[in-house]
Design a protein around this motif. Structure first.
Motif, mmCIF file in Angstrom:
data_model
loop_
_atom_site.group_PDB
_atom_site.id
_atom_site.type_symbol
_atom_site.label_atom_id
_atom_site.label_comp_id
_atom_site.label_asym_id
_atom_site.label_seq_id
_atom_site.Cartn_x
_atom_site.Cartn_y
_atom_site.Cartn_z
ATOM 1 N N MET A 87 -8.178 -2.647 60.097
ATOM 2 C CA MET A 87 -8.946 -1.813 61.043
ATOM 3 C C MET A 87 -10.068 -3.658 60.653
ATOM 4 S SD MET A 87 -12.177 1.336 59.490
ATOM 5 C CE MET A 87 -13.672 0.826 60.593
ATOM 6 N N GLU A 88 -10.932 -3.867 61.635
ATOM 7 C CA GLU A 88 -11.438 -5.047 62.244
ATOM 8 C C GLU A 88 -12.839 -4.628 61.940
ATOM 9 O OE1 GLU A 88 -8.961 -6.955 66.100
ATOM 10 O OE2 GLU A 88 -10.831 -5.165 66.333
ATOM 11 N N ASP A 89 -13.465 -5.616 61.435
ATOM 12 C CA ASP A 89 -14.945 -5.417 61.115
ATOM 13 C C ASP A 89 -15.727 -5.942 62.660
ATOM 14 O OD1 ASP A 89 -14.629 -8.499 61.438
ATOM 15 O OD2 ASP A 89 -14.660 -9.015 59.391
ATOM 16 N N ASN A 90 -16.949 -6.155 62.912
ATOM 17 C CA ASN A 90 -17.056 -5.902 63.537
ATOM 18 C C ASN A 90 -17.843 -7.013 64.228
ATOM 19 O OD1 ASN A 90 -19.555 -5.040 65.228
ATOM 20 N ND2 ASN A 90 -21.225 -6.391 64.443
ATOM 21 N N LEU A 91 -17.793 -7.830 63.418
ATOM 22 C CA LEU A 91 -17.549 -10.216 63.899
ATOM 23 C C LEU A 91 -16.584 -9.536 64.704
ATOM 24 C CD1 LEU A 91 -18.604 -12.955 64.335
ATOM 25 C CD2 LEU A 91 -17.388 -12.982 62.118
ATOM 26 N N ALA A 100 -14.362 -7.562 66.008
ATOM 27 C CA ALA A 100 -14.470 -7.246 67.071
ATOM 28 C C ALA A 100 -14.930 -7.072 68.409
ATOM 29 C CB ALA A 100 -14.602 -5.350 66.396
ATOM 30 N N ARG A 101 -16.250 -8.265 67.758
ATOM 31 C CA ARG A 101 -17.235 -8.483 68.853
ATOM 32 C C ARG A 101 -16.149 -9.872 69.031
ATOM 33 N NH1 ARG A 101 -22.340 -9.537 66.218
ATOM 34 N NH2 ARG A 101 -23.002 -10.750 68.225
ATOM 35 N N ILE A 102 -14.915 -10.783 69.077
ATOM 36 C CA ILE A 102 -14.477 -11.306 69.338
ATOM 37 C C ILE A 102 -13.450 -11.050 70.017
ATOM 38 C CG2 ILE A 102 -13.193 -13.965 69.030
ATOM 39 C CD1 ILE A 102 -14.584 -14.155 65.982
ATOM 40 N N ARG A 103 -12.900 -10.205 69.315
ATOM 41 C CA ARG A 103 -12.003 -10.035 70.477
ATOM 42 C C ARG A 103 -12.202 -9.099 71.989
ATOM 43 N NH1 ARG A 103 -6.604 -8.276 70.194
ATOM 44 N NH2 ARG A 103 -6.251 -8.399 67.794
ATOM 45 N N HIS A 104 -13.317 -8.333 71.840
ATOM 46 C CA HIS A 104 -13.556 -7.939 73.023
ATOM 47 C C HIS A 104 -13.668 -8.825 74.243
ATOM 48 C CE1 HIS A 104 -16.864 -5.993 75.642
ATOM 49 N NE2 HIS A 104 -15.895 -5.102 75.484
ATOM 50 N N PHE A 105 -14.987 -10.003 73.780
ATOM 51 C CA PHE A 105 -14.881 -10.854 74.536
ATOM 52 C C PHE A 105 -13.254 -11.942 75.152
ATOM 53 C CE2 PHE A 105 -15.759 -16.015 75.640
ATOM 54 C CZ PHE A 105 -16.424 -15.437 76.365
ATOM 55 N N VAL A 106 -12.922 -11.923 73.548
ATOM 56 C CA VAL A 106 -11.250 -12.431 74.308
ATOM 57 C C VAL A 106 -10.896 -11.440 75.618
ATOM 58 C CG1 VAL A 106 -8.890 -13.335 73.954
ATOM 59 C CG2 VAL A 106 -10.576 -14.204 72.208
ATOM 60 N N GLU A 107 -10.853 -10.793 75.564
ATOM 61 C CA GLU A 107 -10.107 -9.927 75.988
ATOM 62 C C GLU A 107 -10.434 -9.608 77.393
ATOM 63 O OE1 GLU A 107 -9.699 -5.845 73.473
ATOM 64 O OE2 GLU A 107 -7.746 -5.899 72.754
ATOM 65 N N ASP A 108 -11.943 -9.703 77.796
ATOM 66 C CA ASP A 108 -12.832 -9.332 78.659
ATOM 67 C C ASP A 108 -12.306 -10.235 79.241
ATOM 68 O OD1 ASP A 108 -13.828 -6.903 78.170
ATOM 69 O OD2 ASP A 108 -15.849 -7.076 77.313
ATOM 70 N N ASN A 109 -12.773 -11.851 78.747
ATOM 71 C CA ASN A 109 -12.670 -12.950 79.304
ATOM 72 C C ASN A 109 -10.977 -13.863 79.259
ATOM 73 O OD1 ASN A 109 -15.524 -13.660 79.970
ATOM 74 N ND2 ASN A 109 -15.140 -12.659 78.144
ATOM 75 N N GLU A 152 -22.284 -19.233 71.007
ATOM 76 C CA GLU A 152 -23.939 -20.667 70.825
ATOM 77 C C GLU A 152 -24.651 -19.564 71.512
ATOM 78 O OE1 GLU A 152 -22.755 -24.878 70.582
ATOM 79 O OE2 GLU A 152 -22.998 -24.726 72.304
ATOM 80 N N ALA A 153 -24.725 -18.611 72.312
ATOM 81 C CA ALA A 153 -25.357 -17.868 72.830
ATOM 82 C C ALA A 153 -25.527 -16.976 72.374
ATOM 83 C CB ALA A 153 -25.561 -18.043 74.794
ATOM 84 N N GLU A 154 -24.329 -16.200 71.839
ATOM 85 C CA GLU A 154 -24.157 -14.528 71.287
ATOM 86 C C GLU A 154 -24.503 -15.025 69.517
ATOM 87 O OE1 GLU A 154 -22.702 -10.498 71.197
ATOM 88 O OE2 GLU A 154 -23.219 -12.360 72.654
ATOM 89 N N PHE A 155 -24.337 -15.604 68.985
ATOM 90 C CA PHE A 155 -24.715 -15.545 67.409
ATOM 91 C C PHE A 155 -25.960 -16.671 67.003
ATOM 92 C CE2 PHE A 155 -20.341 -14.344 67.437
ATOM 93 C CZ PHE A 155 -20.151 -13.576 67.386
ATOM 94 N N GLY A 156 -26.400 -17.589 68.596
ATOM 95 C CA GLY A 156 -27.363 -19.141 67.714
ATOM 96 C C GLY A 156 -26.715 -20.068 66.950
ATOM 97 N N VAL A 157 -25.809 -20.530 66.977
ATOM 98 C CA VAL A 157 -24.858 -21.296 66.218
ATOM 99 C C VAL A 157 -24.978 -22.439 67.329
ATOM 100 C CG1 VAL A 157 -23.936 -20.239 64.520
ATOM 101 C CG2 VAL A 157 -22.697 -21.032 66.779
ATOM 102 N N ILE A 212 -8.683 -15.225 66.849
ATOM 103 C CA ILE A 212 -9.509 -14.399 66.889
ATOM 104 C C ILE A 212 -9.776 -14.038 65.591
ATOM 105 C CG2 ILE A 212 -9.880 -12.332 66.791
ATOM 106 C CD1 ILE A 212 -8.631 -11.470 68.834
ATOM 107 N N ALA A 213 -8.776 -14.940 64.543
ATOM 108 C CA ALA A 213 -8.972 -14.889 63.029
ATOM 109 C C ALA A 213 -9.649 -16.291 62.866
ATOM 110 C CB ALA A 213 -7.786 -14.444 61.845
ATOM 111 N N ALA A 214 -9.286 -17.448 63.317
ATOM 112 C CA ALA A 214 -10.242 -18.580 63.318
ATOM 113 C C ALA A 214 -11.583 -18.293 63.046
ATOM 114 C CB ALA A 214 -9.755 -19.652 64.429
ATOM 115 N N ILE A 215 -11.939 -17.623 64.940
ATOM 116 C CA ILE A 215 -13.084 -18.158 65.312
ATOM 117 C C ILE A 215 -13.890 -17.324 63.833
ATOM 118 C CG2 ILE A 215 -15.010 -16.968 67.287
ATOM 119 C CD1 ILE A 215 -12.282 -17.459 69.233
ATOM 120 N N ALA A 216 -13.479 -15.793 63.544
ATOM 121 C CA ALA A 216 -14.591 -15.034 62.599
ATOM 122 C C ALA A 216 -14.839 -16.042 61.224
ATOM 123 C CB ALA A 216 -13.504 -13.924 62.683
ATOM 124 N N ALA A 217 -13.313 -16.353 61.182
ATOM 125 C CA ALA A 217 -13.893 -17.159 59.583
ATOM 126 C C ALA A 217 -15.010 -18.898 59.715
ATOM 127 C CB ALA A 217 -12.292 -17.904 59.494
#
Length: 88
Positions: free
Chosen positions: A1-5, A7-16, A51-56, A71-76
């Motif tokens: 099961m994916e955590d929220n973070l 899942a958010r990254i996956r959604h962005f990658v899949e959509d874009n 940068e926009a989504e997570f304020g980093v 996706i895992a590297a981005i989440a880490a």
């Protein structure tokens, strides 16, 4: 099961970037570069979204495959960059 973070990254990658039928088969540790899903322009789009989504602020030295190739590297990376309560 994916955590929220993740899942958010996956959604962005899949959509874009994922324009194929087997979106569910994209593993969290699959290279986005090697799979041909993302190129240098896509990296810039990904960095802008992070940068926009997570304020980093991603320093140039942080824009490397070790942080952005899967996706895992981005989440880490985001887990190291922001407290868990702010990326949930």
């Amino acid at each position: 099961m994916e955590d929220n973070l993740t899942a958010r990254i996956r959604h962005f990658v899949e959509d874009n970037f994922l324009f194929r039928e087997d979106a569910d088969e994209l593993a969290n540790d699959e290279s986005l570069l090697d799979a041909g899903l993302i190129d240098s322009t896509g990296i810039l789009e990904l960095v802008s979204w992070i940068e926009a989504e997570f304020g980093v602020r991603m320093a140039d030295a942080e824009i490397v495959p070790e942080n952005l190739d899967t996706i895992a590297a981005i989440a880490a990376y985001l887990g190291r960059k922001r407290p868990a309560s702010l990326v949930a």
